[in-house]
Design a protein around this motif. Structure first.
Motif, PDB file in Angstrom:
ATOM      1  N   ILE A  12       0.845  -1.194   0.000  1.00  0.00           N
ATOM      2  CA  ILE A  12       0.000   0.000   0.000  1.00  0.00           C
ATOM      3  C   ILE A  12       0.877   1.240   0.000  1.00  0.00           C
ATOM      4  O   ILE A  12       1.879   1.306   0.701  1.00  0.00           O
ATOM      5  N   LYS A  13       0.467   2.228  -0.787  1.00  0.00           N
ATOM      6  CA  LYS A  13       1.140   3.522  -0.783  1.00  0.00           C
ATOM      7  C   LYS A  13       0.085   4.624  -0.655  1.00  0.00           C
ATOM      8  O   LYS A  13      -1.107   4.382  -0.814  1.00  0.00           O
ATOM      9  N   GLY A  14       0.562   5.822  -0.376  1.00  0.00           N
ATOM     10  CA  GLY A  14      -0.347   6.954  -0.218  1.00  0.00           C
ATOM     11  C   GLY A  14       0.041   7.773   0.996  1.00  0.00           C
ATOM     12  O   GLY A  14       1.189   7.760   1.441  1.00  0.00           O
ATOM     13  N   THR A  15      -0.931   8.478   1.537  1.00  0.00           N
ATOM     14  CA  THR A  15      -0.687   9.404   2.635  1.00  0.00           C
ATOM     15  C   THR A  15      -1.677   9.187   3.770  1.00  0.00           C
ATOM     16  O   THR A  15      -2.878   9.052   3.528  1.00  0.00           O
ATOM     17  N   VAL A  16      -1.168   9.169   4.989  1.00  0.00           N
ATOM     18  CA  VAL A  16      -1.999   9.191   6.193  1.00  0.00           C
ATOM     19  C   VAL A  16      -1.538  10.374   7.029  1.00  0.00           C
ATOM     20  O   VAL A  16      -0.356  10.485   7.368  1.00  0.00           O
ATOM     21  N   LEU A  17      -2.477  11.260   7.349  1.00  0.00           N
ATOM     22  CA  LEU A  17      -2.188  12.390   8.222  1.00  0.00           C
ATOM     23  C   LEU A  17      -2.908  12.185   9.549  1.00  0.00           C
ATOM     24  O   LEU A  17      -4.094  11.833   9.570  1.00  0.00           O
ATOM     25  N   LEU A  18      -2.182  12.403  10.643  1.00  0.00           N
ATOM     26  CA  LEU A  18      -2.725  12.273  11.990  1.00  0.00           C
ATOM     27  C   LEU A  18      -2.555  13.589  12.727  1.00  0.00           C
ATOM     28  O   LEU A  18      -1.556  14.284  12.550  1.00  0.00           O
ATOM     29  N   ALA A  19      -3.526  13.935  13.545  1.00  0.00           N
ATOM     30  CA  ALA A  19      -3.453  15.122  14.398  1.00  0.00           C
ATOM     31  C   ALA A  19      -4.332  14.867  15.613  1.00  0.00           C
ATOM     32  O   ALA A  19      -5.080  13.879  15.662  1.00  0.00           O
ATOM     33  N   GLU A  20      -4.260  15.743  16.568  1.00  0.00           N
ATOM     34  CA  GLU A  20      -5.120  15.582  17.741  1.00  0.00           C
ATOM     35  C   GLU A  20      -6.589  15.636  17.356  1.00  0.00           C
ATOM     36  O   GLU A  20      -7.431  15.115  18.084  1.00  0.00           O
ATOM     37  N   GLU A  21      -6.916  16.234  16.202  1.00  0.00           N
ATOM     38  CA  GLU A  21      -8.316  16.330  15.782  1.00  0.00           C
ATOM     39  C   GLU A  21      -8.790  15.128  14.970  1.00  0.00           C
ATOM     40  O   GLU A  21      -9.978  15.028  14.665  1.00  0.00           O
ATOM     41  N   GLY A  22      -7.878  14.185  14.581  1.00  0.00           N
ATOM     42  CA  GLY A  22      -8.358  13.014  13.873  1.00  0.00           C
ATOM     43  C   GLY A  22      -7.392  12.438  12.862  1.00  0.00           C
ATOM     44  O   GLY A  22      -6.176  12.584  12.973  1.00  0.00           O
ATOM     45  N   ILE A  23      -7.951  11.775  11.835  1.00  0.00           N
ATOM     46  CA  ILE A  23      -7.176  11.054  10.827  1.00  0.00           C
ATOM     47  C   ILE A  23      -7.704  11.412   9.447  1.00  0.00           C
ATOM     48  O   ILE A  23      -8.909  11.618   9.249  1.00  0.00           O
ATOM     49  N   ASN A  24      -6.781  11.481   8.480  1.00  0.00           N
ATOM     50  CA  ASN A  24      -7.128  11.765   7.092  1.00  0.00           C
ATOM     51  C   ASN A  24      -6.239  10.890   6.229  1.00  0.00           C
ATOM     52  O   ASN A  24      -5.015  10.884   6.409  1.00  0.00           O
ATOM     53  N   LEU A  25      -6.809  10.123   5.302  1.00  0.00           N
ATOM     54  CA  LEU A  25      -5.973   9.212   4.528  1.00  0.00           C
ATOM     55  C   LEU A  25      -6.425   9.101   3.077  1.00  0.00           C
ATOM     56  O   LEU A  25      -7.595   9.201   2.755  1.00  0.00           O
ATOM     57  N   PHE A  26      -5.420   8.935   2.222  1.00  0.00           N
ATOM     58  CA  PHE A  26      -5.598   8.609   0.807  1.00  0.00           C
ATOM     59  C   PHE A  26      -4.621   7.484   0.514  1.00  0.00           C
ATOM     60  O   PHE A  26      -3.405   7.700   0.548  1.00  0.00           O
TER      61      PHE A  26
ATOM     62  N   LYS B  67       4.886   6.982  -3.184  1.00  0.00           N
ATOM     63  CA  LYS B  67       5.495   6.741  -1.876  1.00  0.00           C
ATOM     64  C   LYS B  67       4.420   6.511  -0.826  1.00  0.00           C
ATOM     65  O   LYS B  67       3.229   6.693  -1.084  1.00  0.00           O
ATOM     66  N   LEU B  68       4.871   6.147   0.347  1.00  0.00           N
ATOM     67  CA  LEU B  68       4.025   6.048   1.523  1.00  0.00           C
ATOM     68  C   LEU B  68       4.477   7.095   2.524  1.00  0.00           C
ATOM     69  O   LEU B  68       5.676   7.225   2.807  1.00  0.00           O
ATOM     70  N   LEU B  69       3.527   7.846   3.051  1.00  0.00           N
ATOM     71  CA  LEU B  69       3.825   8.868   4.057  1.00  0.00           C
ATOM     72  C   LEU B  69       2.810   8.764   5.182  1.00  0.00           C
ATOM     73  O   LEU B  69       1.599   8.789   4.927  1.00  0.00           O
ATOM     74  N   VAL B  70       3.281   8.620   6.396  1.00  0.00           N
ATOM     75  CA  VAL B  70       2.435   8.673   7.593  1.00  0.00           C
ATOM     76  C   VAL B  70       3.011   9.785   8.458  1.00  0.00           C
ATOM     77  O   VAL B  70       4.151   9.689   8.925  1.00  0.00           O
ATOM     78  N   LYS B  71       2.231  10.839   8.665  1.00  0.00           N
ATOM     79  CA  LYS B  71       2.789  12.048   9.266  1.00  0.00           C
ATOM     80  C   LYS B  71       1.849  12.624  10.309  1.00  0.00           C
ATOM     81  O   LYS B  71       0.628  12.585  10.139  1.00  0.00           O
TER      82      LYS B  71
END
Length: 269
Positions: free
Chosen positions: A34-48, A86-90
């Motif tokens: 799997i590739k793509g982007t996952v964004l994490l913050a105190e307010e939640g999660i957002n992923l593609f 690429k894969l990015l988890v940030k």
């Protein structure tokens, strides 16, 4: 030829320590193709994300073992090859940047309208109370140029952080109307709808699941053009077919943190 499953999802949910999730999510994704982007913050999660269907479903099953994500809703589309390099988890301050920390969707959502109801309203030219319906595009100007709802308001913002100021400049244009904010997958229009309500705009709705969910359930009705996406497909049409078919690449060595750093990180725009 194997089809690649593309998913988009987000959830506003309080994550007290998003850094604690970062490593486990990254490891779970790297164990799958799997590739793509996952964004994490105190307010939640957002992923593609994109990958073979079995890997995507397996990852989602793993993620939903966490009660905070058990009801995560995804938008799905298909491509002939991997659209992400690429894969990015940030971890970020916000999963979608607005620079208004008082806007907290996890504490209460703005009302949402589903695709079928919106199509019925647009067919009629008014909502169920007889008020005229206006569609408000909360995306960037270059996204709207690729496609948008017919006669939608487009305030030509170049980034989402400009939306609050644009609203204050155009607020009077919304008086007496039912306003439906929309974006690609729902995350921007959700924050925008809350901001509008708190700014005193009445009769505000967000399009549930954004344009991608509308395409899934209502097709091209009242929409002109295609929906811009932030990957190598460039855009998808109302049948969720890519504007550009990603190129199949030879299998490479697994992406490690050092390799991703060496070759650069995928933009999280």
């Amino acid at each position: 030829m194997m089809q690649i499953l593309n998913i988009a999802a987000y959830k506003f949910v309080t994550l007290a320590q998003p850094e604690a999730l970062q490593a486990s999510i990254e490891q779970a994704l790297e164990q799958r193709t799997i590739k793509g982007t996952v964004l994490l913050a105190e307010e939640g999660i957002n992923l593609f994300l994109a990958g073979p269907p079995s890997d995507i479903h397996d990852f989602l099953a793993w993620l939903k073992l966490d009660a905070r994500f058990a009801d995560l809703q995804t938008k799905q589309s298909w491509s002939g090859a991997q659209p992400f390099r690429k894969l990015l988890v940030k971890v970020k301050p916000e999963i979608i940047r607005m620079n208004h920390p008082a806007i907290q969707p996890a504490e209460g959502r703005a009302p949402a309208v589903d695709a079928a109801t919106l199509r019925r309203w647009l067919d009629a030219g008014c909502d169920d109370s007889g008020r005229p319906v206006v569609m408000l595009d909360t995306r960037n100007d270059y996204e709207a140029d690729v496609g948008t709802f017919r006669n939608a308001l487009d305030w030509r913002i170049s980034k989402f952080t400009e939306f609050p100021e644009a609203l204050l400049a155009h607020k009077q244009d919304l008086a007496g109307k039912t306003v439906v904010s929309f974006c690609t997958g729902g995350i921007r229009c959700e924050k925008a709808a809350i901001f509008m309500r708190e700014a005193g705009v009445e009769n505000v709705w967000q399009l549930e699941g954004g344009i991608l969910k509308y395409f899934e359930e209502s097709g091209r009705a009242h929409f002109d053009g295609e929906c811009f996406v932030f990957d190598e497909r460039r855009a998808v049409d109302p049948e969720l077919k890519p504007q550009v078919n990603p190129v199949t690449r030879p299998l490479a060595q697994p992406e490690t943190r050092s390799r991703r750093k060496a070759f650069g990180l995928l933009s999280d725009s």
